[in-house]
Write an enzyme that holds these catalytic residues in place. Structure first.
Site, PDB file in Angstrom:
ATOM      1  N   HIS A  20       0.797  -1.294  -0.129  1.00  0.00           N
ATOM      2  CA  HIS A  20       0.019  -0.110  -0.023  1.00  0.00           C
ATOM      3  C   HIS A  20       0.878   1.244   0.004  1.00  0.00           C
ATOM      4  O   HIS A  20       0.542   2.331  -0.655  1.00  0.00           O
ATOM      5  CB  HIS A  20      -0.793  -0.014   1.121  1.00  0.00           C
ATOM      6  CG  HIS A  20      -1.739  -1.086   1.053  1.00  0.00           C
ATOM      7  ND1 HIS A  20      -2.023  -1.751   2.503  1.00  0.00           N
ATOM      8  CD2 HIS A  20      -3.002  -1.535   0.221  1.00  0.00           C
ATOM      9  CE1 HIS A  20      -2.961  -2.566   2.312  1.00  0.00           C
ATOM     10  NE2 HIS A  20      -3.559  -2.270   0.983  1.00  0.00           N
ATOM     11  N   LYS A  44     -16.257  -7.425   4.785  1.00  0.00           N
ATOM     12  CA  LYS A  44     -15.190  -8.020   5.445  1.00  0.00           C
ATOM     13  C   LYS A  44     -15.289  -7.657   6.677  1.00  0.00           C
ATOM     14  O   LYS A  44     -15.757  -6.579   7.235  1.00  0.00           O
ATOM     15  CB  LYS A  44     -13.993  -7.484   4.678  1.00  0.00           C
ATOM     16  CG  LYS A  44     -13.755  -7.646   3.066  1.00  0.00           C
ATOM     17  CD  LYS A  44     -12.567  -7.070   2.737  1.00  0.00           C
ATOM     18  CE  LYS A  44     -12.354  -7.394   1.260  1.00  0.00           C
ATOM     19  NZ  LYS A  44     -11.023  -6.500   0.661  1.00  0.00           N
ATOM     20  N   ARG A  93      -1.936  -5.911  -8.749  1.00  0.00           N
ATOM     21  CA  ARG A  93      -1.129  -6.962  -8.322  1.00  0.00           C
ATOM     22  C   ARG A  93      -1.427  -7.858  -9.294  1.00  0.00           C
ATOM     23  O   ARG A  93      -1.555  -7.583 -10.465  1.00  0.00           O
ATOM     24  CB  ARG A  93      -1.299  -7.548  -6.935  1.00  0.00           C
ATOM     25  CG  ARG A  93      -0.662  -6.633  -6.090  1.00  0.00           C
ATOM     26  CD  ARG A  93      -1.307  -7.052  -4.600  1.00  0.00           C
ATOM     27  NE  ARG A  93      -2.722  -6.901  -4.430  1.00  0.00           N
ATOM     28  CZ  ARG A  93      -3.630  -7.271  -3.748  1.00  0.00           C
ATOM     29  NH1 ARG A  93      -2.940  -7.555  -2.466  1.00  0.00           N
ATOM     30  NH2 ARG A  93      -5.191  -7.209  -3.506  1.00  0.00           N
ATOM     31  N   SER A 131      -2.895  -7.980   2.962  1.00  0.00           N
ATOM     32  CA  SER A 131      -3.021  -7.558   4.130  1.00  0.00           C
ATOM     33  C   SER A 131      -3.495  -9.127   4.674  1.00  0.00           C
ATOM     34  O   SER A 131      -3.230  -9.344   5.776  1.00  0.00           O
ATOM     35  CB  SER A 131      -4.063  -6.483   4.395  1.00  0.00           C
ATOM     36  OG  SER A 131      -3.803  -5.448   3.958  1.00  0.00           O
TER      37      SER A 131
HETATM   38  P1  ADP Z   1      -9.675  -3.634  -0.609  1.00  0.00           P
HETATM   39  O1  ADP Z   1     -10.598  -4.460   0.259  1.00  0.00           O
HETATM   40  O2  ADP Z   1     -10.528  -2.356  -1.548  1.00  0.00           O
HETATM   41  O3  ADP Z   1      -9.374  -4.326  -1.824  1.00  0.00           O
HETATM   42  P2  ADP Z   1      -7.093  -3.463   0.298  1.00  0.00           P
HETATM   43  O4  ADP Z   1      -6.586  -2.681   1.372  1.00  0.00           O
HETATM   44  O5  ADP Z   1      -6.939  -5.004   0.302  1.00  0.00           O
HETATM   45  O6  ADP Z   1      -8.722  -3.131   0.182  1.00  0.00           O
HETATM   46  O7  ADP Z   1      -6.417  -2.931  -0.984  1.00  0.00           O
HETATM   47  C1  ADP Z   1      -6.663  -1.358  -1.368  1.00  0.00           C
HETATM   48  C2  ADP Z   1      -5.962  -1.191  -2.726  1.00  0.00           C
HETATM   49  O8  ADP Z   1      -4.416  -1.562  -2.654  1.00  0.00           O
HETATM   50  C3  ADP Z   1      -6.493  -2.094  -3.628  1.00  0.00           C
HETATM   51  O9  ADP Z   1      -6.427  -1.361  -5.189  1.00  0.00           O
HETATM   52  C4  ADP Z   1      -5.410  -3.343  -3.932  1.00  0.00           C
HETATM   53  O10 ADP Z   1      -5.260  -3.694  -5.189  1.00  0.00           O
HETATM   54  C5  ADP Z   1      -4.334  -2.330  -3.401  1.00  0.00           C
HETATM   55  N1  ADP Z   1      -3.027  -3.249  -3.162  1.00  0.00           N
HETATM   56  C6  ADP Z   1      -3.167  -3.883  -1.978  1.00  0.00           C
HETATM   57  N2  ADP Z   1      -2.010  -4.549  -1.637  1.00  0.00           N
HETATM   58  C7  ADP Z   1      -1.256  -4.225  -2.642  1.00  0.00           C
HETATM   59  C8  ADP Z   1       0.206  -4.539  -3.073  1.00  0.00           C
HETATM   60  N3  ADP Z   1       0.941  -5.418  -2.473  1.00  0.00           N
HETATM   61  N4  ADP Z   1       0.769  -3.696  -3.957  1.00  0.00           N
HETATM   62  C9  ADP Z   1       0.082  -2.977  -4.701  1.00  0.00           C
HETATM   63  N5  ADP Z   1      -1.307  -2.592  -4.389  1.00  0.00           N
HETATM   64  C10 ADP Z   1      -1.851  -3.271  -3.516  1.00  0.00           C
END
Ligand code: ADP
Length: 170
Positions: A20, A44, A93, A131
Site C-alpha cells: 500500500h 469483510k 497486483r 493484508s
Molecule cells: P480492498 O478491500 O479495497 O481491496 P485493500 O486494502 O486490500 O482493500 O487494497 C486497497 C488497494 O490497494 C487495492 O487497489 C489493492 O489492489 C491495492 N493493494 C493491496 N495490496 C497491494 C500490494 N501489495 N501492491 C499493490 N497494491 C496493493
C-alpha cells in the site's frame, strides 16, 4: 493556473502493508494531493477498527505533506465528489486483481463518468503481498518482517496476542 488533481486511494488497509505504501508514494508523486480513504462499511470482517487502521496509516505517511488519511462509507463515487477529487487510485497486483478491479472501475464510470480510475503497479517485491496473507502468516507464527512498516508489525503482533488471550478466556 492549472487545476490541482486530487486522488482518492480507497481500501480496507487492514492493516496497511509496504505494498500500500508503495502505491501511496507513487501516487503522491503524480497527483497534487492523495487522500487515503479507509472503507468503513464492508462485508469483510476487519481485524482492526477503522480508527486503528487510520492511526497506522497516519503514522506511516506523516512525512508526506500531500497525503491525507480519511474514512468513508456509502458509495465511493459520492465520497470522491464530496472531496473535490477526480481520480480513484488503485494498486494492481498479479492477474487475480484484474477481473474485480475492471468490474469496479467500469461500474464507477457508469455511476460518475467524470471520475477516472488510475491503476499503479507496485515494486516487484510487493506483487504478491496482501493484508490477508500477512495476517494469516503472522497468526500462524511466521515472520512478516519487511512486508509491513515496523510500527504496524508491532501493532499486528499486539493485536494477535490480545485475540489469543481473549480466546483463552472464552
Ligand atoms: P480492498 O478491500 O479495497 O481491496 P485493500 O486494502 O486490500 O482493500 O487494497 C486497497 C488497494 O490497494 C487495492 O487497489 C489493492 O489492489 C491495492 N493493494 C493491496 N495490496 C497491494 C500490494 N501489495 N501492491 C499493490 N497494491 C496493493
Amino acid at each position: 493556473m492549472p487545476e490541482l488533481v486530487r486522488a482518492i486511494y480507497p481500501g480496507s488497509f487492514d492493516p496497511v502493508t509496504n505494498g500500500h505504501i508503495d502505491i501511496i508514494e507513487r501516487g503522491r508523486s503524480i497527483f497534487d494531493h492523495v487522500i487515503v480513504a479507509v472503507a468503513v462499511n464492508q462485508d469483510k470482517d476487519p481485524m482492526f477498527t477503522t480508527e486503528e487502521r487510520m492511526e497506522m496509516l497516519r503514522d506511516v505517511t506523516r512525512q508526506w505533506d500531500n497525503v491525507e488519511i480519511d474514512r468513508f462509507d456509502g458509495l465511493l463515487v459520492d465520497y470522491v465528489s464530496s472531496r473535490d477529487a477526480s481520480v480513484i487510485l488503485r494498486g494492481i497486483r498479479a492477474v487475480t486483481d484484474f477481473d474485480y478491479e475492471f468490474q469496479m472501475a467500469l461500474m464507477n464510470r457508469r455511476l460518475a463518468g467524470s471520475i477516472e480510475t488510475v491503476f499503479l503497479v507496485p515494486a516487484e517485491a510487493y506483487e504478491y503481498l496482501s493484508s490477508s496473507l500477512v495476517k494469516e502468516v503472522a497468526s500462524l507464527g511466521g515472520t512478516v518482517r519487511g512486508l509491513l512498516p515496523p510500527s504496524v508489525e508491532k501493532r499486528l503482533n499486539a493485536k494477535l496476542e490480545a485475540l489469543r488471550c481473549s480466546d483463552g478466556e472464552s
